[in-house]
Design a protein around this motif. Structure first.
Motif, PDB file in Angstrom:
ATOM      1  N   GLY A 338       0.730  -1.318  -0.031  1.00 16.08           N
ATOM      2  CA  GLY A 338      -0.119  -0.052  -0.043  1.00 16.08           C
ATOM      3  C   GLY A 338       0.913   1.313   0.074  1.00 16.08           C
ATOM      4  N   SER A 339       0.257   2.286   0.443  1.00 18.52           N
ATOM      5  CA  SER A 339       0.660   3.721   0.503  1.00 18.52           C
ATOM      6  C   SER A 339       0.938   4.106   1.907  1.00 18.52           C
ATOM      7  N   PHE A 340       1.972   5.168   2.086  1.00 21.59           N
ATOM      8  CA  PHE A 340       2.182   5.520   3.382  1.00 21.59           C
ATOM      9  C   PHE A 340       1.320   6.659   3.747  1.00 21.59           C
ATOM     10  N   LEU A 341       0.330   6.845   2.745  1.00 26.70           N
ATOM     11  CA  LEU A 341      -0.548   7.837   3.106  1.00 26.70           C
ATOM     12  C   LEU A 341      -2.106   7.241   3.525  1.00 26.70           C
ATOM     13  N   ASP A 342      -1.904   6.033   3.610  1.00 26.38           N
ATOM     14  CA  ASP A 342      -3.422   5.172   3.914  1.00 26.38           C
ATOM     15  C   ASP A 342      -3.726   5.662   5.286  1.00 26.38           C
ATOM     16  N   LEU A 343      -3.084   5.769   6.332  1.00 28.90           N
ATOM     17  CA  LEU A 343      -3.444   6.138   7.419  1.00 28.90           C
ATOM     18  C   LEU A 343      -3.911   7.745   7.528  1.00 28.90           C
ATOM     19  N   PRO A 344      -3.177   8.546   7.100  1.00 32.87           N
ATOM     20  CA  PRO A 344      -3.369   9.898   7.393  1.00 32.87           C
ATOM     21  C   PRO A 344      -4.713  10.253   6.373  1.00 32.87           C
ATOM     22  N   LEU A 345      -4.947   9.552   5.350  1.00 30.36           N
ATOM     23  CA  LEU A 345      -5.949   9.551   4.341  1.00 30.36           C
ATOM     24  C   LEU A 345      -7.389   9.054   4.805  1.00 30.36           C
ATOM     25  N   SER A 346      -7.451   8.196   5.864  1.00 33.33           N
ATOM     26  CA  SER A 346      -8.373   7.480   6.435  1.00 33.33           C
ATOM     27  C   SER A 346      -8.973   8.354   7.518  1.00 33.33           C
ATOM     28  N   ILE A 347      -8.369   9.422   7.813  1.00 33.45           N
ATOM     29  CA  ILE A 347      -8.998  10.283   8.795  1.00 33.45           C
ATOM     30  C   ILE A 347     -10.122  10.825   8.572  1.00 33.45           C
ATOM     31  N   ARG A 348     -11.041  10.911   9.302  1.00 32.82           N
ATOM     32  CA  ARG A 348     -12.535  11.822   8.860  1.00 32.82           C
ATOM     33  C   ARG A 348     -12.865  12.492   9.991  1.00 32.82           C
ATOM     34  N   ALA A 349     -13.698  13.432   9.941  1.00 39.48           N
ATOM     35  CA  ALA A 349     -14.586  13.813  11.132  1.00 39.48           C
ATOM     36  C   ALA A 349     -15.123  12.851  12.074  1.00 39.48           C
ATOM     37  N   GLY A 350     -15.718  11.870  11.519  1.00 43.68           N
ATOM     38  CA  GLY A 350     -16.363  10.910  12.331  1.00 43.68           C
ATOM     39  C   GLY A 350     -15.579  10.157  13.291  1.00 43.68           C
ATOM     40  N   ASN A 351     -14.374   9.888  12.579  1.00 44.89           N
ATOM     41  CA  ASN A 351     -13.734   8.735  13.606  1.00 44.89           C
ATOM     42  C   ASN A 351     -12.265   9.467  14.117  1.00 44.89           C
ATOM     43  N   ILE A 352     -12.136  10.733  14.062  1.00 45.60           N
ATOM     44  CA  ILE A 352     -10.745  11.131  14.629  1.00 45.60           C
ATOM     45  C   ILE A 352     -10.896  11.294  16.195  1.00 45.60           C
ATOM     46  N   GLY A 353     -12.136  11.434  16.573  1.00 46.73           N
ATOM     47  CA  GLY A 353     -12.325  11.182  17.979  1.00 46.73           C
ATOM     48  C   GLY A 353     -12.105  10.118  18.636  1.00 46.73           C
ATOM     49  N   PRO A 354     -12.567   8.873  17.950  1.00 43.71           N
ATOM     50  CA  PRO A 354     -12.089   7.410  18.314  1.00 43.71           C
ATOM     51  C   PRO A 354     -10.756   7.345  18.529  1.00 43.71           C
ATOM     52  N   MET A 355      -9.997   7.764  17.149  1.00 46.79           N
ATOM     53  CA  MET A 355      -8.633   7.573  17.244  1.00 46.79           C
ATOM     54  C   MET A 355      -7.772   8.345  18.036  1.00 46.79           C
ATOM     55  N   ASP A 411     -16.833   4.278  21.319  1.00 47.65           N
ATOM     56  CA  ASP A 411     -17.227   3.702  22.679  1.00 47.65           C
ATOM     57  C   ASP A 411     -17.857   4.836  23.318  1.00 47.65           C
ATOM     58  N   ALA A 412     -19.114   4.707  23.958  1.00 45.60           N
ATOM     59  CA  ALA A 412     -19.842   5.508  24.693  1.00 45.60           C
ATOM     60  C   ALA A 412     -19.006   6.098  25.883  1.00 45.60           C
ATOM     61  N   LYS A 413     -18.243   5.187  26.597  1.00 46.59           N
ATOM     62  CA  LYS A 413     -17.622   5.592  27.585  1.00 46.59           C
ATOM     63  C   LYS A 413     -16.208   6.205  27.575  1.00 46.59           C
ATOM     64  N   LYS A 414     -15.465   5.612  26.574  1.00 50.85           N
ATOM     65  CA  LYS A 414     -13.990   5.688  26.461  1.00 50.85           C
ATOM     66  C   LYS A 414     -13.973   6.736  25.318  1.00 50.85           C
ATOM     67  N   GLY A 415     -14.885   7.080  24.330  1.00 49.33           N
ATOM     68  CA  GLY A 415     -14.738   7.569  23.219  1.00 49.33           C
ATOM     69  C   GLY A 415     -14.502   6.877  21.963  1.00 49.33           C
ATOM     70  N   GLY A 416     -13.233   6.025  22.240  1.00 45.35           N
ATOM     71  CA  GLY A 416     -12.876   5.067  21.290  1.00 45.35           C
ATOM     72  C   GLY A 416     -12.172   3.866  21.873  1.00 45.35           C
ATOM     73  N   VAL A 417     -12.235   2.650  21.126  1.00 46.10           N
ATOM     74  CA  VAL A 417     -11.848   1.601  21.620  1.00 46.10           C
ATOM     75  C   VAL A 417     -10.841   0.876  20.687  1.00 46.10           C
ATOM     76  N   LEU A 418      -9.606   0.289  20.857  1.00 45.59           N
ATOM     77  CA  LEU A 418      -8.978  -0.616  19.832  1.00 45.59           C
ATOM     78  C   LEU A 418      -9.377  -2.052  20.035  1.00 45.59           C
ATOM     79  N   GLN A 419     -10.050  -2.394  18.853  1.00 47.41           N
ATOM     80  CA  GLN A 419     -10.617  -3.827  18.937  1.00 47.41           C
ATOM     81  C   GLN A 419      -9.736  -4.704  18.184  1.00 47.41           C
ATOM     82  N   PHE A 420      -9.292  -5.977  18.830  1.00 43.46           N
ATOM     83  CA  PHE A 420      -8.427  -6.966  18.200  1.00 43.46           C
ATOM     84  C   PHE A 420      -9.455  -8.306  17.786  1.00 43.46           C
ATOM     85  N   GLY A 421      -9.393  -8.345  16.317  1.00 40.03           N
ATOM     86  CA  GLY A 421     -10.333  -9.612  15.912  1.00 40.03           C
ATOM     87  C   GLY A 421     -10.914  -9.143  14.737  1.00 40.03           C
TER      88      GLY A 421
END
Length: 516
Positions: A338-355, A411-421
């Protein structure tokens, strides 16, 4: 007809019933399942690379463990009182048995190819060090061995017995070292690359099914009851549009950007945390011959589940090798190619909080990844010598593994969670679905795709045609396998015989028949 009325192409666009993005184990499995359920379905698999199984399904990009909960200690967590929760291990075991049923069905058809090309019997062992580890493993064995799926598990603290089980790992250990191991002889090594290739070849031989490579999806747009998929040929630059009633985004780490491209509300808020991986690989057959097992141990205190160390026999194209690891790393790529820009280009207004919330709450993971990246070859060999004390540097080389994009979700309590699976994200109308996440995805692909079929094609799944075919392919599903010991043994034995994992009794000519 699969969807009733034929889907009509608009503006001279191509038209199919289903488009599957990505030619890995997920898309290949879903496509073959759908063709079995309805031979008239028209579908197309599009792949960015020049061949199938080029990313996570490639055999050198994963450990090839037929994950069945037999040796993976992170599937059986211990409570504060020392009791062991076996629910996840039991469920994953039943899911792998469902996968084996599907592969057995295809083998019995007589046109799929040999199971020996993609699955091999390899014992699964768990290995622990220190009194705390031994107490945990003993409790784990006691809890699991009471369940019928794990009735064949053996436990020992006897070093002579362990020398029989894992002769490569025992010489050079301190005489007073406190260690223990469990073993299940019926474990497997799976070449998911070879399996994917066979699935795609089987699919491509059927009418109404096509697999195209070097195809980049550049757009996804709602179109009536389905989707318009814009595709560009990366070699010629030619662009085309395909109208489809259903789209599956099974592109591994590339599924998240495609999900975001679709704009469905169910996909909002998801982010991705990419993790790269490396293995130490040994092809010296004098060493390889001394280790016939997949041996899993415990992750270091404070390390994430992805760091569980294991020394594995791998069987790729008939040749055995050893892999040890994984050693994690960090990159902003979502795919190995892939591209080194994959992560920065995936940031959106809707997911920046959880991230940001995940970044705040996972500093230990960040420190772990930094330490892994900075490791020298000698430090990696030191980790290996915990398993194999007499390891020689000249026998091992570094192998770059595949990318894993772990799920970040609101996540309602933490704002965002990292999920393995893994997680299946589908539109409310079932017209598009994406598979996000990582291990144990490949081993339980069939169960995940059956879940997708039930969610996205509910009417067809309830029809007499599909119900009858599913019962023919799958004599027992997960919940029944978890509770019915006699049926579990019969189904598992039948699958093992079909997949040539046990000595085969004399049989009549093969045919696709349900269990007697």
């Amino acid at each position: 007809m699969f969807f009733g009325e034929a889907l009509m192409a608009q503006n001279d666009n191509e038209a199919v019933d289903v488009v599957l993005v990505g030619a890995g184990i997920m898309s290949a499995t879903l496509a073959v399942l759908l063709k079995e359920l309805d031979p008239t379905i028209r579908l197309e698999v599009v792949e960015l690379m020049g061949s199938g199984a080029a990313e996570s399904s490639n055999p050198w990009n994963n450990a090839g463990t037929g994950h069945a909960g037999l040796c993976e200690l992170n599937y059986t967590p211990a409570a504060a009182d020392g009791s062991i929760d076996i629910k996840k291990a039991v469920h994953i075991n039943s899911q792998f048995e469902v996968s084996k049923q599907f592969w057995s069905y295809l083998v019995r058809k007589g046109t799929f190819g040999s199971p020996k090309s993609f699955i091999s019997p390899v014992p699964h062992l768990s290995f622990v060090q220190g009194r705390k580890g031994v107490d945990y493993l003993k409790n784990r064995f006691a809890a699991l061995s009471r369940h019928h799926a794990f009735a064949d598990m053996e436990y020992t603290e006897d070093k002579a017995r362990m020398t029989e089980w894992m002769p490569l790992m025992m010489p050079g250990r301190p005489a007073d070292e406190v260690i223990a191991a469990t073993r299940v002889a019926g474990g497997t090594d799976v070449n998911f690359g070879a399996l994917t290739t066979q699935l795609l070849a089987h699919l491509g031989s059927q009418p109404g099914a096509e697999v195209r490579y070097n195809q980049k999806v550049t757009g996804l747009e709602r179109q009536g009851q389905g989707w318009r998929v814009e595709i560009k040929d990366s070699r010629s630059g030619a662009a085309r549009q395909v109208d489809a009633r259903f789209v599956f985004l099974g592109a591994g780490g590339g599924a998240l950007p495609l999900l975001q491209m679709s704009g469905i509300p169910e996909g909002k808020g998801f982010g991705g945390f990419p993790v790269s991986g490396q293995w130490l690989r040994c092809d010296n057959q004098d060493v390889v011959r001394q280790h016939e097992a997949k041996v899993y141990s415990q992750a270091a205190v404070g390390s994430p589940p992805m760091s569980v160390p294991h020394l594995d026999t791998r069987v790729v194209d008939g040749k055995k090798s050893l892999l040890f690891g994984p050693y994690a790393g960090f990159t902003t790529k979502f795919l190995k190619h892939g591209s080194f820009l994959d992560l920065p280009l995936s940031i959106r207004a809707g997911n920046i909080g959880p991230m940001l919330a995940v970044a705040r709450d996972n500093m230990d993971l960040t420190r772990y990844l930094i330490s892994e990246v900075r490791q020298t070859m000698e430090q990696r060999l030191d980790s290996l010598r915990r398993f194999y004390p007499q390891a020689k540097p000249e026998d091992w080389r570094l192998e770059i593994a595949g990318q894993r994009v772990q799920i970040i979700k609101k996540d309602a309590k933490k704002g965002g969670v990292l999920q393995f699976g893994t997680e299946l994200v589908a539109a409310g109308d079932g017209s598009i679905a994406a598979l996000l996440g990582a291990s144990p995805g490949a081993s339980v692909t069939v169960s995940i795709m059956l879940d997708l079929i039930e969610r996205c094609f509910p009417e067809q799944a309830r029809s007499a045609q599909w119900t009858g075919k599913l019962q023919e392919i799958f004599p027992a599903r997960e919940k029944v396998l978890e509770t019915d010991a006699a049926l579990y043994r019969d189904v598992s034995q039948h699958s093992n015989e079909c997949l040539q994992l046990v000595p085969q009794p004399a049989r009549a000519e093969p045919g696709v028949t349900p269990l007697p």
